[in-house]
Design a protein around this motif. Sequence first.
Motif, PDB file in Angstrom:
ATOM      1  N   ASP A 194      -2.216   9.659  24.229  1.00  0.00           N
ATOM      2  CA  ASP A 194      -1.729  10.300  23.004  1.00  0.00           C
ATOM      3  C   ASP A 194      -1.612   9.286  21.870  1.00  0.00           C
ATOM      4  N   ALA A 195      -1.099   8.100  22.188  1.00  0.00           N
ATOM      5  CA  ALA A 195      -0.996   7.061  21.165  1.00  0.00           C
ATOM      6  C   ALA A 195      -2.379   6.684  20.643  1.00  0.00           C
ATOM      7  N   GLN A 196      -3.350   6.578  21.559  1.00  0.00           N
ATOM      8  CA  GLN A 196      -4.702   6.212  21.157  1.00  0.00           C
ATOM      9  C   GLN A 196      -5.354   7.314  20.325  1.00  0.00           C
ATOM     10  N   ALA A 197      -5.010   8.570  20.615  1.00  0.00           N
ATOM     11  CA  ALA A 197      -5.578   9.689  19.863  1.00  0.00           C
ATOM     12  C   ALA A 197      -5.173   9.635  18.388  1.00  0.00           C
ATOM     13  N   LEU A 198      -3.990   9.073  18.122  1.00  0.00           N
ATOM     14  CA  LEU A 198      -3.559   8.914  16.733  1.00  0.00           C
ATOM     15  C   LEU A 198      -3.985   7.577  16.151  1.00  0.00           C
ATOM     16  N   GLU A 199      -4.130   6.562  17.028  1.00  0.00           N
ATOM     17  CA  GLU A 199      -4.525   5.237  16.565  1.00  0.00           C
ATOM     18  C   GLU A 199      -5.842   5.293  15.799  1.00  0.00           C
ATOM     19  N   VAL A 200      -6.790   6.089  16.283  1.00  0.00           N
ATOM     20  CA  VAL A 200      -8.106   6.149  15.633  1.00  0.00           C
ATOM     21  C   VAL A 200      -8.046   6.857  14.283  1.00  0.00           C
ATOM     22  N   LEU A 201      -6.914   7.533  13.998  1.00  0.00           N
ATOM     23  CA  LEU A 201      -6.774   8.222  12.719  1.00  0.00           C
ATOM     24  C   LEU A 201      -6.099   7.357  11.658  1.00  0.00           C
ATOM     25  N   VAL A 202      -5.563   6.208  12.054  1.00  0.00           N
ATOM     26  CA  VAL A 202      -4.872   5.358  11.086  1.00  0.00           C
ATOM     27  C   VAL A 202      -5.476   3.960  10.980  1.00  0.00           C
ATOM     28  N   ARG A 203      -6.445   3.612  11.861  1.00  0.00           N
ATOM     29  CA  ARG A 203      -7.053   2.285  11.821  1.00  0.00           C
ATOM     30  C   ARG A 203      -8.574   2.396  11.926  1.00  0.00           C
ATOM     31  N   ASN A 204      -9.261   1.622  11.128  1.00  0.00           N
ATOM     32  CA  ASN A 204     -10.699   1.453  11.291  1.00  0.00           C
ATOM     33  C   ASN A 204     -10.967   0.332  12.291  1.00  0.00           C
ATOM     34  N   LYS A 205     -12.176   0.260  12.789  1.00  0.00           N
ATOM     35  CA  LYS A 205     -12.520  -0.768  13.778  1.00  0.00           C
ATOM     36  C   LYS A 205     -12.429  -2.156  13.146  1.00  0.00           C
ATOM     37  N   PRO A 206     -11.631  -3.040  13.698  1.00  0.00           N
ATOM     38  CA  PRO A 206     -11.516  -4.384  13.122  1.00  0.00           C
ATOM     39  C   PRO A 206     -12.822  -5.161  13.192  1.00  0.00           C
ATOM     40  N   GLU A 207     -13.704  -4.790  14.129  1.00  0.00           N
ATOM     41  CA  GLU A 207     -14.958  -5.529  14.286  1.00  0.00           C
ATOM     42  C   GLU A 207     -15.862  -5.408  13.055  1.00  0.00           C
ATOM     43  N   ILE A 208     -15.730  -4.316  12.309  1.00  0.00           N
ATOM     44  CA  ILE A 208     -16.620  -4.130  11.158  1.00  0.00           C
ATOM     45  C   ILE A 208     -15.871  -4.194   9.829  1.00  0.00           C
ATOM     46  N   ALA A 209     -14.573  -4.518   9.899  1.00  0.00           N
ATOM     47  CA  ALA A 209     -13.788  -4.662   8.672  1.00  0.00           C
ATOM     48  C   ALA A 209     -13.978  -6.067   8.125  1.00  0.00           C
ATOM     49  N   GLN A 210     -14.501  -6.183   6.933  1.00  0.00           N
ATOM     50  CA  GLN A 210     -14.754  -7.491   6.350  1.00  0.00           C
ATOM     51  C   GLN A 210     -13.521  -8.082   5.675  1.00  0.00           C
ATOM     52  N   GLN A 211     -12.575  -7.242   5.297  1.00  0.00           N
ATOM     53  CA  GLN A 211     -11.314  -7.690   4.718  1.00  0.00           C
ATOM     54  C   GLN A 211     -10.188  -6.912   5.377  1.00  0.00           C
ATOM     55  N   ARG A 212      -8.972  -7.483   5.353  1.00  0.00           N
ATOM     56  CA  ARG A 212      -7.852  -6.839   6.039  1.00  0.00           C
ATOM     57  C   ARG A 212      -7.596  -5.432   5.504  1.00  0.00           C
ATOM     58  N   GLU A 213      -7.734  -5.237   4.200  1.00  0.00           N
ATOM     59  CA  GLU A 213      -7.446  -3.928   3.626  1.00  0.00           C
ATOM     60  C   GLU A 213      -8.389  -2.851   4.150  1.00  0.00           C
ATOM     61  N   GLU A 214      -9.569  -3.255   4.673  1.00  0.00           N
ATOM     62  CA  GLU A 214     -10.513  -2.278   5.198  1.00  0.00           C
ATOM     63  C   GLU A 214     -10.083  -1.714   6.542  1.00  0.00           C
ATOM     64  N   LEU A 215      -9.018  -2.279   7.149  1.00  0.00           N
ATOM     65  CA  LEU A 215      -8.496  -1.723   8.399  1.00  0.00           C
ATOM     66  C   LEU A 215      -7.844  -0.365   8.176  1.00  0.00           C
ATOM     67  N   PHE A 216      -7.376  -0.107   6.959  1.00  0.00           N
ATOM     68  CA  PHE A 216      -6.581   1.091   6.698  1.00  0.00           C
ATOM     69  C   PHE A 216      -7.457   2.239   6.202  1.00  0.00           C
ATOM     70  N   LYS A 217      -7.188   3.420   6.702  1.00  0.00           N
ATOM     71  CA  LYS A 217      -7.943   4.612   6.300  1.00  0.00           C
ATOM     72  C   LYS A 217      -7.669   4.978   4.841  1.00  0.00           C
ATOM     73  N   VAL A 218      -6.437   4.748   4.405  1.00  0.00           N
ATOM     74  CA  VAL A 218      -6.060   4.996   3.012  1.00  0.00           C
ATOM     75  C   VAL A 218      -5.594   3.670   2.426  1.00  0.00           C
ATOM     76  N   TRP A 219      -6.042   3.357   1.222  1.00  0.00           N
ATOM     77  CA  TRP A 219      -5.615   2.127   0.567  1.00  0.00           C
ATOM     78  C   TRP A 219      -5.034   2.498  -0.796  1.00  0.00           C
ATOM     79  N   PRO A 220      -3.695   2.357  -0.938  1.00  0.00           N
ATOM     80  CA  PRO A 220      -3.021   2.874  -2.131  1.00  0.00           C
ATOM     81  C   PRO A 220      -3.250   2.017  -3.366  1.00  0.00           C
ATOM     82  N   THR A 221      -2.651   2.469  -4.457  1.00  0.00           N
ATOM     83  CA  THR A 221      -2.771   1.753  -5.717  1.00  0.00           C
ATOM     84  C   THR A 221      -2.014   0.436  -5.659  1.00  0.00           C
TER      85      THR A 221
END
Length: 708
Positions: free
Chosen positions: A115-142
């Motif tokens: 269940d935790a993993q089912a939500l994890e994929v909705l709030v984090r992008n794959k770190p392997e393809i994130a070029q910057q830390r901010e790209e880990l997040f599905k939403v990036w605020p102002t």
Amino acid sequence: MQARTLSPAAIFGFDIRYVIPLFQRPYVWNEQDQWAPLWEDVRTVAENLLTAPAGYLGPEVSPHFLGAIVLDQPLARAGYIAARYVVDGQQRLTTLQLLLDAAQWVAQQHGSRVDAQALEVLVRNKPEIAQQREELFKVWPTDRDQAAFEAAMDDEMQVPKDLAGTAIARAHDYFVQEIKWWALAPGGSDGSEARLRALVQTLRDHLKLVVIDLEPGDNAQVIFETLNHRGAPLLAADLIKNFIFQLAGAQALDVTGLYRKHWQELDGEYWRERIARGRQYVPRIDIFVNYWLVARFQKEVPADRIFTTFRDQVIRQKLDVPTLLAELSTDARIYSDLEKWPAGSVVGRFRYRAVEALNSAVVTPLLRWQEQELPVAQRDKALNCLESWLVRRSLCRYTSKDINRMMFDLLAELEEAGPAQAGDIVEAFLAAQTADSRLWPSDDAVRKSLEEEPLYTALLRARLRMVLEALEDRRRTGKSEEALCPRNLTVEHILPQAWREHWLNGVTTEDEKRERDSLVHTLGNLTLVNNRLNPALSNRPWTDEEAVARGLGTSGKRTELAKHSTLKLNADLVHSAAAHWDHDLIRARTAELTEAILEIWPASAKLAPQPAPAMIEREASTAGAESAGEGKYQPLTQWLVAQTADDLTVTFDDLEDVLGVPLAPSARKHSPYWYSPANSLAKAIAAGGFKASGVNLTEERLVLRRRG
């Protein structure tokens, strides 16, 4: 433009970034209006899902609709993670991410790994393809919210103290606590793991949003303006910001640089704070932009036309975006700096007396010029002249109908001649006015008005208090530790309002009683006290000897005034009236204080000839109000009859000041009390030509609105 109805699993279930542009407003949702209702809806669906048969998708577990979001394509693609710009719906998306992450954390601590993993994929992008830390997040605020969002969404990171009070951090904490309480509730027959699974399924599949994807050629700004927002309403300044930075982007300007240089500060809490304007509480930034538009374009701008006026002027005049932003941000700093001026300075006094006490913020555009354009001596002269004009007209009860139009004419003269001689221009302009609605009252006009004017019932309490404070300031030397009169003192009658019960002392004929009635609310019978006097003390005889003789203790009103006040006004009063307080002393004090007022607010020596005061159009007087109202509420009726505004925002304490007695307990506990036509308070308000609206028991204030 394509519209689809999608679940969170479909929106966030792959590597994607929803980027909120820098020029969007910050996160503003709150517990009462948005978080709690959202959680209640989500919890209801989850509980229905718990009791439904396996795989059942009937009406009892129908999806919950969250609203709409609008997305636009970025101008350029970068990296491996797809990105979309959020044109509208950023509050929903941000809140949904905070809710999903909070549920993921609770599931990880108290539920199953799947269940935790089912939500994890909705709030984090794959770190392997994130070029910057901010790209880990599905939403990036102002910009303003990024640090708080990153801290709240990081399970391994403790939210720093300086970010814990932000709306984003509080929202995440709220959802964590609510989910834990619901999932781990003692005696829950379903078990925490089953409850968390139902919640995870609800969050992934049983919430729905309408996702509107813009296509090339779609006008994002038009869509942004016309969508129906179900969350926190947009400010006029939000629409302006979105428009101007969309325009900057279309012109290939440095949007991020322009935002950080000219607008970032305007997204702060100071500018979004709601302050009183008439009967409404309006965000400070919208008030500023309104007056800025008046000064910039010299035309009246209704509050509901702030954005459209701005947009139309920018388009019509083809204004340069960087220049416009620079001008706006410079004037915003001047506006905010008004509150930093010392109270004893000319600008500080003008802000308090004219803008706040007299509620004449329409004059604010006069303060937009900087010192290199407007010399200090000329600025101070301009403000002193305008303050005198405003105060004298208020004391004479002259109409305020034409002040907006007069300010436009004055601004036009200043623009034409240049601000370098602003003081001379303002003095000459005001002195030359001959229309009733624009006259600068002469000394004789002020004397005639104050001689018999019942100021206590004729002026709003803030205005009357300001006049008495100014009289106190004039008596102080400036060398003491506290050179200026303290603010928010209580206006006190020397001869009490209830004189018939307590101060009859020798007044027997009807003529004498009428004379006393005509004097009780005049300037000479009013003063300030540091604390509200106990009514029993306020109504005592003047001297100690009289109090002792009547068995009312050892001190009279004179002693109590001295005891409760360190003011020069009261020291002079106590000294000059050692034996008694009577009609002749009230008149003499009125005349004395009137001359002081004429010195505090002098008029120009070049005033145009004026008609007799009786011939000038005045605001509503208190004539005939003596018979209106009922009993102890009669002073409220008299006060309302004297008011000129159509809407009065007042506190319960303000009304008690007017009445001279406490409100009924029901008035502070039950809002329907104010609307009932049967009670004496409502009758007194109606007799004064008003009706109650917008009663707020928490903040103890309401709006009195003139009847149509």
